[in-house]
Design a protein around this motif. Structure first.
Motif, PDB file in Angstrom:
ATOM      1  N   THR A  20       0.819  -1.206   0.000  1.00  0.00           N
ATOM      2  CA  THR A  20       0.000   0.000   0.000  1.00  0.00           C
ATOM      3  C   THR A  20       0.856   1.259   0.000  1.00  0.00           C
ATOM      4  O   THR A  20       0.583   2.213  -0.734  1.00  0.00           O
ATOM      5  CB  THR A  20      -0.941   0.008   1.222  1.00  0.00           C
ATOM      6  N   ALA A  21       1.910   1.289   0.790  1.00  0.00           N
ATOM      7  CA  ALA A  21       2.765   2.474   0.869  1.00  0.00           C
ATOM      8  C   ALA A  21       3.434   2.755  -0.470  1.00  0.00           C
ATOM      9  O   ALA A  21       3.548   3.912  -0.888  1.00  0.00           O
ATOM     10  CB  ALA A  21       3.814   2.291   1.952  1.00  0.00           C
ATOM     11  N   ALA A  22       3.861   1.720  -1.175  1.00  0.00           N
ATOM     12  CA  ALA A  22       4.504   1.909  -2.477  1.00  0.00           C
ATOM     13  C   ALA A  22       3.518   2.480  -3.493  1.00  0.00           C
ATOM     14  O   ALA A  22       3.866   3.370  -4.281  1.00  0.00           O
ATOM     15  CB  ALA A  22       5.082   0.596  -2.976  1.00  0.00           C
ATOM     16  N   VAL A  23       2.285   2.008  -3.481  1.00  0.00           N
ATOM     17  CA  VAL A  23       1.270   2.508  -4.402  1.00  0.00           C
ATOM     18  C   VAL A  23       0.934   3.956  -4.072  1.00  0.00           C
ATOM     19  O   VAL A  23       0.835   4.804  -4.964  1.00  0.00           O
ATOM     20  CB  VAL A  23       0.013   1.614  -4.365  1.00  0.00           C
ATOM     21  N   GLU A  24       0.784   4.276  -2.791  1.00  0.00           N
ATOM     22  CA  GLU A  24       0.479   5.646  -2.392  1.00  0.00           C
ATOM     23  C   GLU A  24       1.617   6.593  -2.792  1.00  0.00           C
ATOM     24  O   GLU A  24       1.378   7.700  -3.265  1.00  0.00           O
ATOM     25  CB  GLU A  24       0.226   5.724  -0.892  1.00  0.00           C
ATOM     26  N   PHE A  25       2.855   6.139  -2.600  1.00  0.00           N
ATOM     27  CA  PHE A  25       3.987   6.971  -2.990  1.00  0.00           C
ATOM     28  C   PHE A  25       4.005   7.188  -4.502  1.00  0.00           C
ATOM     29  O   PHE A  25       4.286   8.291  -4.976  1.00  0.00           O
ATOM     30  CB  PHE A  25       5.305   6.356  -2.533  1.00  0.00           C
ATOM     31  N   ALA A  26       3.713   6.146  -5.260  1.00  0.00           N
ATOM     32  CA  ALA A  26       3.685   6.272  -6.719  1.00  0.00           C
ATOM     33  C   ALA A  26       2.618   7.266  -7.168  1.00  0.00           C
ATOM     34  O   ALA A  26       2.788   7.962  -8.166  1.00  0.00           O
ATOM     35  CB  ALA A  26       3.452   4.910  -7.362  1.00  0.00           C
ATOM     36  N   LEU A  27       1.533   7.361  -6.426  1.00  0.00           N
ATOM     37  CA  LEU A  27       0.472   8.297  -6.781  1.00  0.00           C
ATOM     38  C   LEU A  27       0.823   9.739  -6.418  1.00  0.00           C
ATOM     39  O   LEU A  27       0.470  10.677  -7.120  1.00  0.00           O
ATOM     40  CB  LEU A  27      -0.844   7.892  -6.107  1.00  0.00           C
ATOM     41  N   ILE A  28       1.525   9.934  -5.300  1.00  0.00           N
ATOM     42  CA  ILE A  28       1.808  11.291  -4.820  1.00  0.00           C
ATOM     43  C   ILE A  28       3.151  11.829  -5.335  1.00  0.00           C
ATOM     44  O   ILE A  28       3.371  13.046  -5.354  1.00  0.00           O
ATOM     45  CB  ILE A  28       1.743  11.338  -3.274  1.00  0.00           C
ATOM     46  N   ALA A  29       4.060  10.979  -5.786  1.00  0.00           N
ATOM     47  CA  ALA A  29       5.395  11.406  -6.220  1.00  0.00           C
ATOM     48  C   ALA A  29       5.367  12.472  -7.330  1.00  0.00           C
ATOM     49  O   ALA A  29       6.125  13.442  -7.254  1.00  0.00           O
ATOM     50  CB  ALA A  29       6.225  10.202  -6.649  1.00  0.00           C
ATOM     51  N   PRO A  30       4.532  12.340  -8.365  1.00  0.00           N
ATOM     52  CA  PRO A  30       4.533  13.394  -9.390  1.00  0.00           C
ATOM     53  C   PRO A  30       4.184  14.775  -8.827  1.00  0.00           C
ATOM     54  O   PRO A  30       4.782  15.776  -9.225  1.00  0.00           O
ATOM     55  CB  PRO A  30       3.466  12.931 -10.383  1.00  0.00           C
ATOM     56  N   ALA A  31       3.250  14.828  -7.879  1.00  0.00           N
ATOM     57  CA  ALA A  31       2.903  16.126  -7.276  1.00  0.00           C
ATOM     58  C   ALA A  31       4.080  16.676  -6.467  1.00  0.00           C
ATOM     59  O   ALA A  31       4.354  17.875  -6.491  1.00  0.00           O
ATOM     60  CB  ALA A  31       1.666  15.987  -6.408  1.00  0.00           C
ATOM     61  N   LEU A  32       4.773  15.797  -5.746  1.00  0.00           N
ATOM     62  CA  LEU A  32       5.923  16.244  -4.959  1.00  0.00           C
ATOM     63  C   LEU A  32       7.049  16.771  -5.846  1.00  0.00           C
ATOM     64  O   LEU A  32       7.783  17.674  -5.459  1.00  0.00           O
ATOM     65  CB  LEU A  32       6.439  15.096  -4.088  1.00  0.00           C
ATOM     66  N   VAL A  33       7.174  16.222  -7.026  1.00  0.00           N
ATOM     67  CA  VAL A  33       8.201  16.682  -7.958  1.00  0.00           C
ATOM     68  C   VAL A  33       7.788  18.012  -8.591  1.00  0.00           C
ATOM     69  O   VAL A  33       8.616  18.894  -8.804  1.00  0.00           O
ATOM     70  CB  VAL A  33       8.457  15.616  -9.041  1.00  0.00           C
ATOM     71  N   LEU A  34       6.500  18.209  -8.870  1.00  0.00           N
ATOM     72  CA  LEU A  34       6.041  19.402  -9.573  1.00  0.00           C
ATOM     73  C   LEU A  34       5.819  20.615  -8.668  1.00  0.00           C
ATOM     74  O   LEU A  34       5.834  21.740  -9.156  1.00  0.00           O
ATOM     75  CB  LEU A  34       4.758  19.096 -10.340  1.00  0.00           C
ATOM     76  N   ILE A  35       5.626  20.439  -7.383  1.00  0.00           N
ATOM     77  CA  ILE A  35       5.369  21.565  -6.481  1.00  0.00           C
ATOM     78  C   ILE A  35       6.518  22.583  -6.478  1.00  0.00           C
ATOM     79  O   ILE A  35       6.273  23.783  -6.542  1.00  0.00           O
ATOM     80  CB  ILE A  35       5.040  21.074  -5.054  1.00  0.00           C
ATOM     81  N   PRO A  36       7.783  22.172  -6.452  1.00  0.00           N
ATOM     82  CA  PRO A  36       8.863  23.178  -6.430  1.00  0.00           C
ATOM     83  C   PRO A  36       9.031  23.975  -7.725  1.00  0.00           C
ATOM     84  O   PRO A  36       9.641  25.037  -7.714  1.00  0.00           O
ATOM     85  CB  PRO A  36      10.121  22.351  -6.164  1.00  0.00           C
ATOM     86  N   VAL A  37       8.492  23.500  -8.846  1.00  0.00           N
ATOM     87  CA  VAL A  37       8.703  24.185 -10.124  1.00  0.00           C
ATOM     88  C   VAL A  37       8.192  25.630 -10.101  1.00  0.00           C
ATOM     89  O   VAL A  37       8.938  26.551 -10.433  1.00  0.00           O
ATOM     90  CB  VAL A  37       8.101  23.368 -11.294  1.00  0.00           C
ATOM     91  N   PRO A  38       6.943  25.899  -9.704  1.00  0.00           N
ATOM     92  CA  PRO A  38       6.521  27.311  -9.681  1.00  0.00           C
ATOM     93  C   PRO A  38       7.253  28.127  -8.617  1.00  0.00           C
ATOM     94  O   PRO A  38       7.463  29.327  -8.793  1.00  0.00           O
ATOM     95  CB  PRO A  38       5.021  27.252  -9.407  1.00  0.00           C
ATOM     96  N   VAL A  39       7.661  27.482  -7.530  1.00  0.00           N
ATOM     97  CA  VAL A  39       8.406  28.201  -6.490  1.00  0.00           C
ATOM     98  C   VAL A  39       9.756  28.663  -7.053  1.00  0.00           C
ATOM     99  O   VAL A  39      10.162  29.811  -6.870  1.00  0.00           O
ATOM    100  CB  VAL A  39       8.585  27.319  -5.236  1.00  0.00           C
ATOM    101  N   VAL A  40      10.432  27.792  -7.767  1.00  0.00           N
ATOM    102  CA  VAL A  40      11.707  28.148  -8.386  1.00  0.00           C
ATOM    103  C   VAL A  40      11.490  29.216  -9.453  1.00  0.00           C
ATOM    104  O   VAL A  40      12.252  30.181  -9.555  1.00  0.00           O
ATOM    105  CB  VAL A  40      12.389  26.899  -8.987  1.00  0.00           C
ATOM    106  N   ASP A  41      10.432  29.073 -10.245  1.00  0.00           N
ATOM    107  CA  ASP A  41      10.126  30.048 -11.300  1.00  0.00           C
ATOM    108  C   ASP A  41       9.918  31.443 -10.714  1.00  0.00           C
ATOM    109  O   ASP A  41      10.498  32.417 -11.188  1.00  0.00           O
ATOM    110  CB  ASP A  41       8.883  29.594 -12.065  1.00  0.00           C
TER     111      ASP A  41
END
Length: 158
Positions: A20-41
């Motif tokens: 379950t933890a691996a599936v949940e991480f796979a679902l949330i990982a793209p959001a965690l990667v994309l959140i810093p992009v506008p902050v850096v921009d």
């Protein structure tokens, strides 16, 4: 018998929570990667605007201490920042009006008088501009691909 084995395996998979933890991480990982992009921009954009403003102020500060020389003011402004900025300078006559300066017709050094009889002053304006391209540019959306940042600094030299 074969159907019972298949149903039993299906029931055991439905109740299994080992991954379950691996599936949940796979679902949330793209959001965690994309959140810093506008902050850096936003951070890089603000830094770029500060550097553009610094260049205009450096050019105006040079004009304040030296005779008007467009090339020297441009050199001082471009040396103040690592960015590729475009510098435009202008010397003109003006009359202070509250917190602004009303530019008037006249030749710097012989500006004439302002309303109320005060002598018009000689002013130097330094305009710096630079183009900012976000780290992830939206090339298909014209207004999101690049931004022109500018800053003007005005000083009275006489």
């Amino acid at each position: 018998v074969m159907t019972r084995n298949w149903l039993a395996k299906l029931k055991s998979l439905i109740g299994d929570t080992a991954a379950t933890a691996a599936v949940e991480f796979a679902l949330i990982a793209p959001a965690l990667v994309l959140i810093p992009v506008p902050v850096v921009d936003i951070g890089v954009g603000l830094y770029t605007q500060m550097e553009v403003r610094l260049a205009a102020q450096a050019g105006a500060q040079y004009a304040l201490g030296h005779a008007y020389d467009s090339a020297q003011i441009t050199d001082a402004a471009t040396a103040a920042t690592p960015l590729a900025v475009t510098i435009t300078t202008q010397q003109s006559c003006g009359c202070p009006s509250g917190t602004t300066v009303d530019m008037v017709v006249g030749t710097p050094g012989a500006c004439g008088t302002c309303a109320g009889g005060a002598t018009a002053g000689t002013y130097v304006q330094v305009l710096s501009t630079a183009t900012y391209t976000p780290p992830i540019a939206f090339k298909d959306v014209a207004f999101l691909s690049t931004y022109t940042l500018s800053s003007t600094s005005t000083v009275r030299t006489q």
